[in-house]
Enzyme design. Structure first.
Site, mmCIF file in Angstrom:
data_model
loop_
_atom_site.group_PDB
_atom_site.id
_atom_site.type_symbol
_atom_site.label_atom_id
_atom_site.label_comp_id
_atom_site.label_asym_id
_atom_site.label_seq_id
_atom_site.Cartn_x
_atom_site.Cartn_y
_atom_site.Cartn_z
ATOM 1 N N GLU A 1 -20.114 -9.492 -19.611
ATOM 2 C CA GLU A 1 -18.934 -10.358 -19.733
ATOM 3 C C GLU A 1 -17.839 -9.823 -18.833
ATOM 4 O O GLU A 1 -17.709 -8.612 -18.671
ATOM 5 C CB GLU A 1 -18.416 -10.345 -21.180
ATOM 6 C CG GLU A 1 -19.263 -11.115 -22.139
ATOM 7 C CD GLU A 1 -18.630 -11.133 -23.540
ATOM 8 O OE1 GLU A 1 -17.543 -10.578 -23.734
ATOM 9 O OE2 GLU A 1 -19.269 -11.705 -24.439
ATOM 10 N N LYS A 25 -14.488 -8.350 -17.880
ATOM 11 C CA LYS A 25 -13.504 -7.569 -18.641
ATOM 12 C C LYS A 25 -12.128 -7.978 -18.131
ATOM 13 O O LYS A 25 -11.729 -7.625 -17.028
ATOM 14 C CB LYS A 25 -13.735 -6.074 -18.437
ATOM 15 C CG LYS A 25 -12.795 -5.214 -19.266
ATOM 16 C CD LYS A 25 -13.158 -3.736 -19.123
ATOM 17 C CE LYS A 25 -12.494 -2.850 -20.159
ATOM 18 N NZ LYS A 25 -11.063 -2.932 -20.228
ATOM 19 N N ARG A 42 -5.861 -7.678 -26.202
ATOM 20 C CA ARG A 42 -6.839 -8.144 -27.171
ATOM 21 C C ARG A 42 -6.148 -8.751 -28.382
ATOM 22 O O ARG A 42 -5.134 -8.229 -28.844
ATOM 23 C CB ARG A 42 -7.682 -6.967 -27.612
ATOM 24 C CG ARG A 42 -8.839 -7.338 -28.509
ATOM 25 C CD ARG A 42 -9.764 -6.183 -28.569
ATOM 26 N NE ARG A 42 -10.981 -6.433 -29.249
ATOM 27 C CZ ARG A 42 -12.060 -5.675 -29.084
ATOM 28 N NH1 ARG A 42 -12.027 -4.660 -28.246
ATOM 29 N NH2 ARG A 42 -13.153 -5.904 -29.752
ATOM 30 N N ARG A 56 -4.489 -5.367 -30.852
ATOM 31 C CA ARG A 56 -5.535 -4.345 -30.901
ATOM 32 C C ARG A 56 -5.196 -3.240 -31.901
ATOM 33 O O ARG A 56 -6.062 -2.657 -32.517
ATOM 34 C CB ARG A 56 -5.675 -3.777 -29.483
ATOM 35 C CG ARG A 56 -6.579 -2.609 -29.386
ATOM 36 C CD ARG A 56 -6.743 -2.225 -27.934
ATOM 37 N NE ARG A 56 -7.467 -0.980 -27.875
ATOM 38 C CZ ARG A 56 -8.094 -0.528 -26.801
ATOM 39 N NH1 ARG A 56 -8.063 -1.240 -25.705
ATOM 40 N NH2 ARG A 56 -8.731 0.593 -26.819
ATOM 41 N N GLU A 81 -9.176 -12.279 -25.555
ATOM 42 C CA GLU A 81 -8.220 -11.582 -24.695
ATOM 43 C C GLU A 81 -7.182 -12.597 -24.236
ATOM 44 O O GLU A 81 -7.530 -13.725 -23.859
ATOM 45 C CB GLU A 81 -8.998 -11.009 -23.501
ATOM 46 C CG GLU A 81 -8.262 -10.002 -22.692
ATOM 47 C CD GLU A 81 -8.295 -8.570 -23.254
ATOM 48 O OE1 GLU A 81 -8.807 -8.358 -24.375
ATOM 49 O OE2 GLU A 81 -7.771 -7.692 -22.556
ATOM 50 N N PHE A 122 -14.091 -14.146 -27.014
ATOM 51 C CA PHE A 122 -15.381 -13.496 -26.755
ATOM 52 C C PHE A 122 -16.157 -13.098 -28.005
ATOM 53 O O PHE A 122 -17.289 -12.656 -27.896
ATOM 54 C CB PHE A 122 -15.244 -12.297 -25.798
ATOM 55 C CG PHE A 122 -14.311 -11.210 -26.249
ATOM 56 C CD1 PHE A 122 -14.650 -10.346 -27.271
ATOM 57 C CD2 PHE A 122 -13.089 -11.033 -25.611
ATOM 58 C CE1 PHE A 122 -13.799 -9.335 -27.670
ATOM 59 C CE2 PHE A 122 -12.230 -10.015 -26.006
ATOM 60 C CZ PHE A 122 -12.584 -9.168 -27.042
ATOM 61 N N ARG A 158 -16.519 3.192 -30.688
ATOM 62 C CA ARG A 158 -16.701 3.152 -29.241
ATOM 63 C C ARG A 158 -18.093 3.699 -28.964
ATOM 64 O O ARG A 158 -18.277 4.892 -28.771
ATOM 65 C CB ARG A 158 -15.635 4.000 -28.537
ATOM 66 C CG ARG A 158 -15.573 3.780 -27.033
ATOM 67 C CD ARG A 158 -14.612 4.739 -26.358
ATOM 68 N NE ARG A 158 -13.209 4.454 -26.591
ATOM 69 C CZ ARG A 158 -12.524 3.476 -25.992
ATOM 70 N NH1 ARG A 158 -13.126 2.689 -25.115
ATOM 71 N NH2 ARG A 158 -11.246 3.285 -26.258
ATOM 72 N N LYS A 204 -18.527 -0.425 -20.615
ATOM 73 C CA LYS A 204 -17.628 -1.021 -19.627
ATOM 74 C C LYS A 204 -17.875 -0.434 -18.243
ATOM 75 O O LYS A 204 -18.143 0.750 -18.100
ATOM 76 C CB LYS A 204 -16.173 -0.858 -20.048
ATOM 77 C CG LYS A 204 -15.733 0.558 -20.247
ATOM 78 C CD LYS A 204 -14.289 0.617 -20.744
ATOM 79 C CE LYS A 204 -13.963 2.042 -21.147
ATOM 80 N NZ LYS A 204 -12.738 2.214 -21.857
HETATM 81 P P1 AMP Z 1 -10.715 -0.126 -22.791
HETATM 82 O O1 AMP Z 1 -9.297 -0.391 -23.218
HETATM 83 O O2 AMP Z 1 -10.837 0.216 -21.336
HETATM 84 O O3 AMP Z 1 -11.450 0.783 -23.712
HETATM 85 O O4 AMP Z 1 -11.487 -1.524 -22.913
HETATM 86 C C1 AMP Z 1 -11.548 -2.222 -24.089
HETATM 87 C C2 AMP Z 1 -10.632 -3.426 -24.018
HETATM 88 O O5 AMP Z 1 -11.089 -4.360 -23.050
HETATM 89 C C3 AMP Z 1 -10.636 -4.244 -25.281
HETATM 90 O O6 AMP Z 1 -9.805 -3.726 -26.271
HETATM 91 C C4 AMP Z 1 -10.201 -5.616 -24.823
HETATM 92 O O7 AMP Z 1 -8.792 -5.737 -24.911
HETATM 93 C C5 AMP Z 1 -10.563 -5.630 -23.355
HETATM 94 N N1 AMP Z 1 -11.529 -6.669 -22.986
HETATM 95 C C6 AMP Z 1 -11.391 -7.457 -21.912
HETATM 96 N N2 AMP Z 1 -12.427 -8.290 -21.791
HETATM 97 C C7 AMP Z 1 -13.257 -8.049 -22.828
HETATM 98 C C8 AMP Z 1 -14.505 -8.584 -23.249
HETATM 99 N N3 AMP Z 1 -15.119 -9.534 -22.556
HETATM 100 N N4 AMP Z 1 -15.054 -8.066 -24.368
HETATM 101 C C9 AMP Z 1 -14.451 -7.086 -25.070
HETATM 102 N N5 AMP Z 1 -13.278 -6.527 -24.716
HETATM 103 C C10 AMP Z 1 -12.680 -7.005 -23.605
#
Ligand code: AMP
Length: 575
Positions: free
Chosen positions: A256, A258, A263, A282, A312, A352, A424, A430
């Site tokens: 998907e 990102k 969020r 979040r 998002e 999502f 996590r 990611k």
């Molecule tokens: P990170 O902050 O780098 O750990 O990434 C997680 C965050 O990516 C989540 O809390 C979401 O806000 C964001 N996010 C963006 N696109 C997506 C997606 N398709 N699925 C899940 N999270 C997403």
């Protein structure tokens, strides 16, 4: 406020001391379990929360909105400590609770007057913290401080220590929420998973502890996911690149996009013809008021009895290109003049995930099922674009496309993965586009707190302007170093110290560090007008001379290049 309670707060403070003193996990749990099991049922919820140092559960919208300066003011009024003594105590322990404890012990004045001989009770402390959080509006700081003062005037030194810790939200006794879950399970001989699951679903460890002690396994089994109790979001672990993600997952995954937004978890429930919708961030904060446009959208498009959606939110320009994250945050924090903001910063919601539908809990069903159901009920609201690649090339191509649009990267989600709140794990991976790093110079550093109190650990990062000879600060960070590196760099920085004002040591601009960051954002704080978002030190570059560091012009170039992909209105110099 009169509150009936049979347990003195001192008892909780003493148990906390005992828990802190032992390093044995099982013993910590036994101390906590024995304490909780001896309490009257109506005090268990409060005691559990106070024990882990958070008077309000994770899902509560309450905050104290009082900080160290209120406590400082109270200490001045009650004890008039000499500033040097406070500095010395801080330097010794780095722990506010311990500083307050020592000040109270040394003062000797407190609790000798007959007026304050009634002991402080556990429920009184709990109720007062709630009252402090609930005071709002004009003059609230004064009223909050007065309530807090009332607690400290009744406290013996050990109680004052734990009141201070509760105030700053840092218990430091080595007893986390996770340990409390284990303690309850061990003390009552209940399966740990049952306790953890109830906590995950309610987001309230106090409530779960009470249910466990009063109703046992049967009570915990009855705990359900309920609308308007936000769940901790599931998170993604990091993969090196698309290939790494495919290799790690082994089975098929959906990739998907990102999106670089914020969020949201959206809860909807229809009851007696009335529809209620709330939106949580979040961090589980209720942000409904600032997003009335999304409420309308969900009300008209997702016409189901009840659901919990995840997605998002992006701020986009007229051509649909995403604005930088910081721009969007102006929408989220807004509680006044919301309508004006809705016009100025339009947002788009991309969904999502679907965690509950018509009272059916979906977190235990696989991703594919959740996504299918989401497609069915989302109306015109777009879902995050997704691809289930059949080979590596397809996945790579999708990654390139995503980055070109200006998004952060991809999240690979195993098709068979269940939704694991707060975790996590590797079920979601990611893959981010790699950002250039900057070689910056440390111009000052701050003494750390807590575990880092012996080190200079928050570094002020700057880029030189070779023309003017000035150093432009771009941010601070303590992230990225090992203990040995902290130790080493502290020595080196002290050798080039110029002066120290409060906890900040200004140093000669000699040490170069390689810095990673998520984005360069506009900053009203720094003279350059730019700041690094989420800066972290990738490497210490003792091998580099300050003349090798990236200049402020290079930073400006990188900043500008971000806007080839992103929308424009957040650029430095423009509003
Ligand atoms: P990170 O902050 O780098 O750990 O990434 C997680 C965050 O990516 C989540 O809390 C979401 O806000 C964001 N996010 C963006 N696109 C997506 C997606 N398709 N699925 C899940 N999270 C997403």
């Amino acid at each position: 406020m009169p509150v009936s309670s049979s347990t003195p707060f001192e008892k909780l403070a003493k148990v906390s001391e005992a828990i802190m003193t032992t390093s044995k996990r099982l013993q910590k749990m036994d101390f906590a379990g024995d304490f909780l099991s001896a309490l009257p049922q109506e005090e268990i919820e409060a005691a559990a929360l106070l024990l882990i140092g958070h008077p309000f559960p994770r899902t509560s919208q309450r905050t104290l909105a009082l900080d160290w300066s209120a406590l400082y003011q109270i200490l001045q009024e009650l004890l008039q400590p000499a500033p040097e003594l406070m500095n010395e105590l801080f330097a010794q322990s780095g722990d506010i609770g311990e500083v307050v404890h020592q000040l109270f012990l040394r003062s000797g004045k407190i609790r000798q007057t007959p007026l304050f001989t009634t002991p402080l009770m556990l429920m009184e402390v709990y109720a007062t913290f709630i009252e402090i959080a609930d005071v709002q509006g004009f003059g609230s700081r004064k009223r909050k401080t007065a309530l807090l003062r009332s607690l400290f005037t009744q406290a013996v030194p050990l109680e004052a220590k734990y009141l201070a810790k509760l105030l700053v939200g840092d218990q430091r006794i080595g007893f986390s929420e996770g340990m409390l879950e284990s303690a309850v399970s061990r003390n009552l001989n209940l399966p740990l998973e049952l306790v953890c699951r109830a906590n995950m679903l309610t987001g309230n460890i106090g409530e779960v502890t009470r249910i466990a002690y009063s109703q046992g396994a049967k009570g915990l089994e009855k705990v359900r996911l309920r609308p308007f109790t936000p769940l901790l979001p599931m998170l993604a672990a990091q993969a090196e690149d698309v290939e790494d993600a495919l290799r790690t997952h082994e089975v098929q995954s959906a990739f998907e996009m990102k999106l670089d937004g914020a969020r949201v978890q959206i809860h909807r429930q229809q009851k007696k013809g009335e529809s209620r919708i709330r939106i949580y961030s979040r961090r589980l904060t209720d942000v409904t008021t600032s997003l009335p446009d999304l409420i309308d959208l969900v009300r008209t498009q997702v016409t189901v009895q009840s659901c919990i959606l995840e997605g998002e939110v992006l701020a986009v320009d007229q051509d649909g290109r995403p604005f930088p994250f910081q721009h969007l945050m102006r929408r989220f924090r807004r509680v006044r003049n919301v309508e004006k903001m809705v016009e100025e910063i339009p947002v788009t919601l991309y969904l999502f995930d679907l965690l509950m539908l018509n009272d059916e809990v979906l977190i235990d069903t696989p991703y594919t099922n959740r996504r299918k159901q989401l497609e069915r009920i989302s109306g015109t609201i777009p879902l995050v674009e997704q691809l289930i690649p059949s080979n590596l090339d397809q996945a790579k191509e999708f990654f390139e496309k995503t980055v070109q649009i200006g998004h952060e990267g991809l999240i690979a989600k195993r098709l068979d993965s269940l939704y694991q709140p707060g975790i996590r794990g590797k079920a979601w991976l990611k893959v981010k586009r790699s950002m250039e790093t900057l070689d910056l110079i440390i111009i000052a550093a701050e003494w750390g707190t807590g575990r880092r109190h012996k080190w200079l650990s928050d570094y002020h990062l700057a880029a030189p302007d070779p023309e003017s000879g000035e150093y432009h600060m771009l941010g601070k960070t303590f992230k990225g170093l090992t203990d040995a590196e902290f130790e080493d760099i502290t020595q080196r920085l002290l050798e080039i110290k110029i002066e120290q004002t409060r906890g900040v040591v200004r140093v000669q601009p000699r040490i170069v560090v390689e810095v990673e960051f998520d984005e360069i954002q506009r900053s009203p704080t720094y003279k350059s007008g730019m700041a690094l978002r989420f800066a972290r030190i990738k490497r210490l570059r003792y091998d580099k001379d300050p003349t090798d560091a990236d200049t402020i012009h290079r930073v400006q170039e990188l900043y500008d290049s971000q806007f080839q992909r992103k929308a424009f209105s957040d650029r430095v110099g423009r509003t």
